[in-house]
Write an enzyme that holds these catalytic residues in place. Structure first.
Site, PDB file in Angstrom:
ATOM      1  CG  ASP A 149      67.232   6.510   1.629  1.00 46.01           C
ATOM      2  OD1 ASP A 149      67.737   7.151   0.743  1.00 46.01           O
ATOM      3  OD2 ASP A 149      66.561   7.130   2.496  1.00 46.01           O
ATOM      4  CB  SER A 150      73.230   5.071   0.103  1.00 41.72           C
ATOM      5  OG  SER A 150      73.137   4.604  -1.237  1.00 41.72           O
TER       6      SER A 150
ATOM      7  CG  ASP B 150      75.598  10.921  -5.012  1.00 40.31           C
ATOM      8  OD1 ASP B 150      74.793  10.586  -5.726  1.00 40.31           O
ATOM      9  OD2 ASP B 150      75.827  12.329  -4.826  1.00 40.31           O
TER      10      ASP B 150
HETATM   11  N1  SPD Z   1      72.970  13.116  -5.256  1.00 37.30           N
HETATM   12  C1  SPD Z   1      72.172  12.920  -4.052  1.00 37.30           C
HETATM   13  C2  SPD Z   1      71.855  11.487  -4.001  1.00 37.30           C
HETATM   14  C3  SPD Z   1      71.215  11.169  -2.777  1.00 37.30           C
HETATM   15  C4  SPD Z   1      70.279   9.965  -2.568  1.00 37.30           C
HETATM   16  N2  SPD Z   1      69.919   9.766  -1.071  1.00 37.30           N
HETATM   17  C5  SPD Z   1      68.922  10.813  -0.390  1.00 37.30           C
HETATM   18  C6  SPD Z   1      68.532  10.673   0.835  1.00 37.30           C
HETATM   19  C7  SPD Z   1      67.371  10.614   0.824  1.00 37.30           C
HETATM   20  N3  SPD Z   1      66.658   9.999   1.825  1.00 37.30           N
END
Ligand code: SPD
Length: 280
Positions: free
Chosen positions: A157-158, A160
């Site tokens: 859950d990263s 970008d």
């Molecule tokens: N462009 C945003 C991408 C974010 C993805 N991760 C969001 C984290 C939520 N837990």
């Protein structure tokens, strides 16, 4: 009095704006600028380096998909690693499963967790669950020395895949993930916007393909992310089969997810098939 303050996310050549009532938190950590803002339309929002991560109003689409989709594909998941996820939304969905015994959440930025615990109370509400172990470390470093053949599910859950998160879509990372998973373990990750991040999505898919023999892609939505339409991947060393709907044991207290969504979200729109099959 109406606030004239606006927060805007500029992602490449597109801007999306949110009118702000109050700045609740703003501090630079060792890794990034962490901001939590109270907005008029979207509740409290978390932005990292000016990019939208969470709004209280629409985070459920993302967090329910990244958790309940892989959970629907494999029964008996007990031991989970979350890469990133500092806002706590992924953990909140995971703890809905009584069958899960342990969640190692590996987040590089402790300040994100502290800020979210204070200002995103619903998203972060389960970070103190007794099954959750918070590990403040670079996930790439953590997984290098993590036990092998250990986890049933690893969720990335990263942010970008840019800056310190760029390594999380590389084959080296995927190989370490595969080694840390049990043989039939599942990897799930957010894979960006199929509209705004096609190059990154293609790179994610081809790197995954070099490491994992079995993969699927799912779509979902997050209205406040660039392009609104979002994508997620799941991958495993063992075949991924869709169970019959009546065998899917999803929690009832969801807003977006229900077992029928599995079939719907795994159905690839034509243009997503084209991205995955494209040469470059
Ligand atoms: N462009 C945003 C991408 C974010 C993805 N991760 C969001 C984290 C939520 N837990």
């Amino acid at each position: 009095m109406l606030s004239s303050l606006w927060a805007s996310e500029q992602y490449r050549e597109t801007k999306l704006g949110f009118r702000v009532k109050n700045i609740l938190f703003k501090q630079r950590s060792n890794y990034q600028m962490v901001e939590i803002l109270e907005t008029f339309d979207w509740g409290n929002i978390l932005m990292l380096d000016g990019l939208m991560m969470v709004t209280e109003k629409d985070e459920f689409f993302y967090h329910e998909t990244i958790v309940h989709l892989p959970m629907a594909l494999r029964p008996n998941i007990k031991n989970v690693m979350v890469v990133g996820g500092g806002d706590g939304g992924t953990v909140r969905e995971l703890v809905k499963y009584g069958s899960i015994e342990n969640i190692d959440m590996v987040e590089i930025d402790q300040l994100v967790v502290e800020a979210c615990k204070k200002h995103l109370p619903i998203t972060s509400s389960k970070l103190d669950d007794k099954r959750v172990k918070l590990i403040f470390q670079d996930a790439f470093e953590f997984i290098k020395s993590a036990p092998k053949n250990h986890y049933d599910l690893i969720i990335a859950d990263s942010s970008d895949p840019e800056g310190f998160a760029a390594s999380l879509i590389e084959t080296d990372f995927y190989s370490m993930v595969k080694d840390s998973l049990k043989e039939d373990g599942l990897f799930a990750a957010q894979s960006g916007s199929p509209l705004s991040q096609q190059k990154e999505l293609k790179a994610t898919w081809s790197n995954l393909s070099k490491v994992f023999p079995h993969r699927e892609i799912a779509w979902s939505i997050t209205p406040t992310y660039p392009g609104a339409w979002w994508s997620f991947v799941v991958a495993s060393g063992k075949e991924i089969t869709k169970p019959p709907i009546q065998e899917i044991n999803s929690p009832k207290d969801c807003k977006f997810w229900k077992p029928e969504m599995l079939e719907a979200l795994l159905c690839k729109p034509k243009f997503i098939e084209d991205i995955l099959e494209s040469k470059s």
